[in-house]
Design a protein around this motif. Structure first.
Motif, PDB file in Angstrom:
ATOM      1  N   PRO A  38       0.785  -1.241   0.000  1.00 45.22           N
ATOM      2  CA  PRO A  38       0.000   0.000   0.000  1.00 45.22           C
ATOM      3  C   PRO A  38       0.816   1.291   0.000  1.00 45.22           C
ATOM      4  CG  PRO A  38       0.163  -0.862   2.221  1.00 45.22           C
ATOM      5  CD  PRO A  38       0.898  -1.842   1.343  1.00 45.22           C
ATOM      6  N   HIS A  39       2.131   1.196   0.127  1.00 46.74           N
ATOM      7  CA  HIS A  39       2.919   2.409   0.407  1.00 46.74           C
ATOM      8  C   HIS A  39       3.610   3.035  -0.798  1.00 46.74           C
ATOM      9  CE1 HIS A  39       2.103   1.556   4.547  1.00 46.74           C
ATOM     10  NE2 HIS A  39       2.724   0.388   4.490  1.00 46.74           N
ATOM     11  N   ASN A  40       3.765   2.295  -1.900  1.00 42.36           N
ATOM     12  CA  ASN A  40       4.505   2.825  -3.043  1.00 42.36           C
ATOM     13  C   ASN A  40       3.615   2.956  -4.272  1.00 42.36           C
ATOM     14  OD1 ASN A  40       7.043   2.892  -1.628  1.00 42.36           O
ATOM     15  ND2 ASN A  40       7.097   0.664  -1.828  1.00 42.36           N
ATOM     16  N   LYS A  41       2.554   3.695  -4.137  1.00 43.18           N
ATOM     17  CA  LYS A  41       1.614   3.875  -5.245  1.00 43.18           C
ATOM     18  C   LYS A  41       2.269   4.679  -6.365  1.00 43.18           C
ATOM     19  CE  LYS A  41      -2.190   3.808  -1.958  1.00 43.18           C
ATOM     20  NZ  LYS A  41      -3.303   4.542  -1.333  1.00 43.18           N
ATOM     21  N   SER A  42       2.045   4.220  -7.577  1.00 43.06           N
ATOM     22  CA  SER A  42       2.674   4.885  -8.714  1.00 43.06           C
ATOM     23  C   SER A  42       2.046   6.255  -8.964  1.00 43.06           C
ATOM     24  CB  SER A  42       2.525   4.017  -9.970  1.00 43.06           C
ATOM     25  OG  SER A  42       1.176   3.999 -10.414  1.00 43.06           O
ATOM     26  N   GLU A  43       2.807   7.098  -9.659  1.00 39.26           N
ATOM     27  CA  GLU A  43       2.291   8.419 -10.019  1.00 39.26           C
ATOM     28  C   GLU A  43       1.068   8.290 -10.917  1.00 39.26           C
ATOM     29  OE1 GLU A  43       3.182  11.422  -8.932  1.00 39.26           O
ATOM     30  OE2 GLU A  43       4.558  10.398  -7.562  1.00 39.26           O
ATOM     31  N   LEU A  44       1.068   7.258 -11.770  1.00 39.57           N
ATOM     32  CA  LEU A  44      -0.081   7.054 -12.658  1.00 39.57           C
ATOM     33  C   LEU A  44      -1.333   6.695 -11.872  1.00 39.57           C
ATOM     34  CD1 LEU A  44       1.312   5.143 -15.772  1.00 39.57           C
ATOM     35  CD2 LEU A  44       0.300   7.432 -15.703  1.00 39.57           C
ATOM     36  N   LEU A  45      -1.188   5.835 -10.856  1.00 35.60           N
ATOM     37  CA  LEU A  45      -2.348   5.476 -10.036  1.00 35.60           C
ATOM     38  C   LEU A  45      -2.919   6.706  -9.337  1.00 35.60           C
ATOM     39  CD1 LEU A  45      -4.250   3.376  -8.790  1.00 35.60           C
ATOM     40  CD2 LEU A  45      -2.550   3.036  -6.977  1.00 35.60           C
ATOM     41  N   LEU A  46      -2.053   7.526  -8.775  1.00 31.97           N
ATOM     42  CA  LEU A  46      -2.504   8.740  -8.094  1.00 31.97           C
ATOM     43  C   LEU A  46      -3.146   9.716  -9.076  1.00 31.97           C
ATOM     44  CD1 LEU A  46       0.557   9.313  -5.732  1.00 31.97           C
ATOM     45  CD2 LEU A  46      -1.619   8.199  -5.197  1.00 31.97           C
ATOM     46  N   LYS A  47      -2.661   9.701 -10.300  1.00 32.53           N
ATOM     47  CA  LYS A  47      -3.248  10.559 -11.335  1.00 32.53           C
ATOM     48  C   LYS A  47      -4.611  10.043 -11.764  1.00 32.53           C
ATOM     49  CE  LYS A  47      -2.611  11.721 -16.234  1.00 32.53           C
ATOM     50  NZ  LYS A  47      -1.734  11.529 -17.428  1.00 32.53           N
ATOM     51  N   TYR A  48      -4.707   8.725 -11.964  1.00 38.12           N
ATOM     52  CA  TYR A  48      -5.936   8.143 -12.487  1.00 38.12           C
ATOM     53  C   TYR A  48      -7.036   8.016 -11.432  1.00 38.12           C
ATOM     54  CZ  TYR A  48      -3.482   6.832 -16.786  1.00 38.12           C
ATOM     55  OH  TYR A  48      -2.791   6.849 -17.973  1.00 38.12           O
ATOM     56  N   ASN A  49      -6.657   7.853 -10.165  1.00 38.62           N
ATOM     57  CA  ASN A  49      -7.650   7.752  -9.098  1.00 38.62           C
ATOM     58  C   ASN A  49      -7.264   8.693  -7.959  1.00 38.62           C
ATOM     59  OD1 ASN A  49      -9.718   7.009  -7.421  1.00 38.62           O
ATOM     60  ND2 ASN A  49      -9.071   4.897  -7.136  1.00 38.62           N
ATOM     61  N   PRO A  50      -7.346  10.004  -8.208  1.00 43.68           N
ATOM     62  CA  PRO A  50      -6.893  10.964  -7.209  1.00 43.68           C
ATOM     63  C   PRO A  50      -7.793  11.070  -5.984  1.00 43.68           C
ATOM     64  CG  PRO A  50      -7.933  12.102  -9.046  1.00 43.68           C
ATOM     65  CD  PRO A  50      -7.842  10.654  -9.425  1.00 43.68           C
ATOM     66  N   VAL A  51      -9.013  10.588  -6.089  1.00 43.01           N
ATOM     67  CA  VAL A  51      -9.959  10.688  -4.967  1.00 43.01           C
ATOM     68  C   VAL A  51      -9.682   9.611  -3.921  1.00 43.01           C
ATOM     69  CG1 VAL A  51     -12.385  10.620  -4.284  1.00 43.01           C
ATOM     70  CG2 VAL A  51     -11.718  11.748  -6.426  1.00 43.01           C
ATOM     71  N   TYR A  52      -9.697   8.329  -4.339  1.00 42.84           N
ATOM     72  CA  TYR A  52      -9.519   7.226  -3.390  1.00 42.84           C
ATOM     73  C   TYR A  52      -8.106   6.654  -3.381  1.00 42.84           C
ATOM     74  CZ  TYR A  52     -14.591   7.309  -3.095  1.00 42.84           C
ATOM     75  OH  TYR A  52     -15.892   7.690  -2.894  1.00 42.84           O
ATOM     76  N   LYS A  53      -7.366   6.886  -4.475  1.00 41.99           N
ATOM     77  CA  LYS A  53      -5.979   6.420  -4.565  1.00 41.99           C
ATOM     78  C   LYS A  53      -5.880   4.908  -4.376  1.00 41.99           C
ATOM     79  CE  LYS A  53      -4.198  10.828  -2.784  1.00 41.99           C
ATOM     80  NZ  LYS A  53      -5.521  11.484  -2.651  1.00 41.99           N
ATOM     81  N   LYS A  54      -6.836   4.168  -4.923  1.00 36.75           N
ATOM     82  CA  LYS A  54      -6.885   2.720  -4.771  1.00 36.75           C
ATOM     83  C   LYS A  54      -6.913   2.035  -6.132  1.00 36.75           C
ATOM     84  CE  LYS A  54      -9.655   2.842  -0.490  1.00 36.75           C
ATOM     85  NZ  LYS A  54     -10.932   2.399   0.117  1.00 36.75           N
ATOM     86  N   ILE A  55      -6.623   0.735  -6.095  1.00 39.70           N
ATOM     87  CA  ILE A  55      -6.832  -0.104  -7.275  1.00 39.70           C
ATOM     88  C   ILE A  55      -8.141  -0.865  -7.051  1.00 39.70           C
ATOM     89  CG2 ILE A  55      -4.414  -0.350  -7.850  1.00 39.70           C
ATOM     90  CD1 ILE A  55      -6.176  -3.198  -6.194  1.00 39.70           C
ATOM     91  N   PRO A  56      -8.712  -1.435  -8.092  1.00 41.81           N
ATOM     92  CA  PRO A  56      -8.246  -1.404  -9.475  1.00 41.81           C
ATOM     93  C   PRO A  56      -8.643  -0.122 -10.187  1.00 41.81           C
ATOM     94  CG  PRO A  56     -10.240  -2.709  -9.330  1.00 41.81           C
ATOM     95  CD  PRO A  56      -9.889  -2.303  -7.921  1.00 41.81           C
ATOM     96  N   VAL A  57      -7.874   0.203 -11.215  1.00 47.20           N
ATOM     97  CA  VAL A  57      -8.228   1.276 -12.135  1.00 47.20           C
ATOM     98  C   VAL A  57      -8.087   0.725 -13.559  1.00 47.20           C
ATOM     99  CG1 VAL A  57      -7.639   3.549 -13.042  1.00 47.20           C
ATOM    100  CG2 VAL A  57      -7.501   3.129 -10.582  1.00 47.20           C
ATOM    101  N   LEU A  58      -9.155   0.826 -14.319  1.00 44.50           N
ATOM    102  CA  LEU A  58      -9.120   0.442 -15.726  1.00 44.50           C
ATOM    103  C   LEU A  58      -8.923   1.701 -16.549  1.00 44.50           C
ATOM    104  CD1 LEU A  58      -9.694  -2.102 -17.629  1.00 44.50           C
ATOM    105  CD2 LEU A  58     -11.923  -1.021 -18.005  1.00 44.50           C
ATOM    106  N   VAL A  59      -7.974   1.654 -17.471  1.00 42.32           N
ATOM    107  CA  VAL A  59      -7.714   2.803 -18.344  1.00 42.32           C
ATOM    108  C   VAL A  59      -8.005   2.367 -19.772  1.00 42.32           C
ATOM    109  CG1 VAL A  59      -6.071   4.561 -19.048  1.00 42.32           C
ATOM    110  CG2 VAL A  59      -5.917   3.573 -16.745  1.00 42.32           C
ATOM    111  N   HIS A  60      -9.019   2.984 -20.365  1.00 36.21           N
ATOM    112  CA  HIS A  60      -9.428   2.629 -21.729  1.00 36.21           C
ATOM    113  C   HIS A  60      -9.280   3.850 -22.628  1.00 36.21           C
ATOM    114  CE1 HIS A  60     -12.812   1.302 -24.687  1.00 36.21           C
ATOM    115  NE2 HIS A  60     -11.619   0.947 -25.115  1.00 36.21           N
ATOM    116  N   GLY A  61      -8.375   3.750 -23.593  1.00 34.29           N
ATOM    117  CA  GLY A  61      -8.130   4.883 -24.475  1.00 34.29           C
ATOM    118  C   GLY A  61      -7.678   6.115 -23.723  1.00 34.29           C
ATOM    119  N   GLY A  62      -6.916   5.898 -22.648  1.00 36.57           N
ATOM    120  CA  GLY A  62      -6.401   7.017 -21.859  1.00 36.57           C
ATOM    121  C   GLY A  62      -7.362   7.544 -20.813  1.00 36.57           C
ATOM    122  N   LYS A  63      -8.590   6.990 -20.766  1.00 37.99           N
ATOM    123  CA  LYS A  63      -9.596   7.455 -19.805  1.00 37.99           C
ATOM    124  C   LYS A  63      -9.713   6.467 -18.645  1.00 37.99           C
ATOM    125  CE  LYS A  63     -12.303   9.757 -23.417  1.00 37.99           C
ATOM    126  NZ  LYS A  63     -13.606   9.801 -24.137  1.00 37.99           N
TER     127      LYS A  63
END
Length: 226
Positions: A38-63
């Motif tokens: 839980p401690h080394n979250k990537s910059e992309l994860l924080l960018k893609y899920n800035p509210v909860y900062k959790k996985i999973p995150v699906l990225v489709h066509g950059g969204k």
């Protein structure tokens, strides 16, 4: 880029596996990105899920799309092949009701794993079993799967019952799914785990048990996935 699919996940997470199973069933090609939680979250994860900062995150066509149950709905809407929800509006509404019902059970399940208080663990276990009884009686009935003869989104949602519960029992000594008290749900779990797409996409049991032991020892309250 328009069709590119990426999944940010965490190997022991049943929520990541919900999404993996759905993508596999749909036949969607994707790139998997393992997060160091839980401690080394990537910059992309924080960018893609800035509210909860959790996985999973699906990225489709950059969204990005976050939260496993919302991701499942997105997958169903985006890739209609091999449908995971009924076409009948009423049956679809019922399926969504039982999918929503899972959220209350997950909260109690987390208390069992992460709490250092034995009384709190016992309370969580009792709450989970009561919800499982309701699920067995009201949703599963005499069907092989919640989806009938084949698994659907409800089955995928409760996938943690079929694998993660058993591994928690090994570590915690807390029996959540008993063949005597929940015979139909127990049989469902056995059948679910034998479905090839499920069986072929599970975390290693020994590795998962070791991870659960670490979580128990640390008594962490942090939830890195949902």
């Amino acid at each position: 880029m328009a069709d590119e699919v990426k999944l940010h996940g965490f190997w022991p997470s049943p929520f990541s596996h919900r999404v993996i199973w759905a993508l596999k069933i749909k036949g969607v090609d994707y790139d998997y990105i393992e997060e160091d939680l839980p401690h080394n979250k990537s910059e992309l994860l924080l960018k893609y899920n800035p509210v909860y900062k959790k996985i999973p995150v699906l990225v489709h066509g950059g969204k990005p799309i976050a939260e496993s149950l919302i991701i499942l709905e997105y997958i169903e809407d985006t890739w209609p092949q091999n449908p995971l929800l009924p076409t009948d509006p009423y049956e679809k509404a019922l399926a969504r009701f039982w999918i929503k019902f899972a959220e209350t059970m997950v909260t109690s399940f987390r208390a069992i794993i992460r709490s250092t208080d034995e009384e709190e663990r016992e309370k969580g276990a009792k709450e989970v079993v009561e919800r499982l009884k309701t699920l067995e009686e009201k949703a599963l009935g005499d069907k092989k799967f919640f989806g009938g003869d084949a698994i659907n989104m409800v089955d995928i949602t409760y996938g943690l019952v079929g694998y993660w519960f058993k591994n928690v029992e090994i570590v915690m000594g807390v029996k959540l799914l008993d063949s005597n008290t929940l015979p139909r749900l127990y049989e469902w779990a056995e059948n679910f785990m034998k479905v090839p797409v499920i069986q072929e996409n599970l975390p290693d049991r020994d590795k998962l048990v070791a991870y659960i032991r670490i979580v128990r020892e640390r008594g962490s309250q942090q939830n890195p996935s949902n």
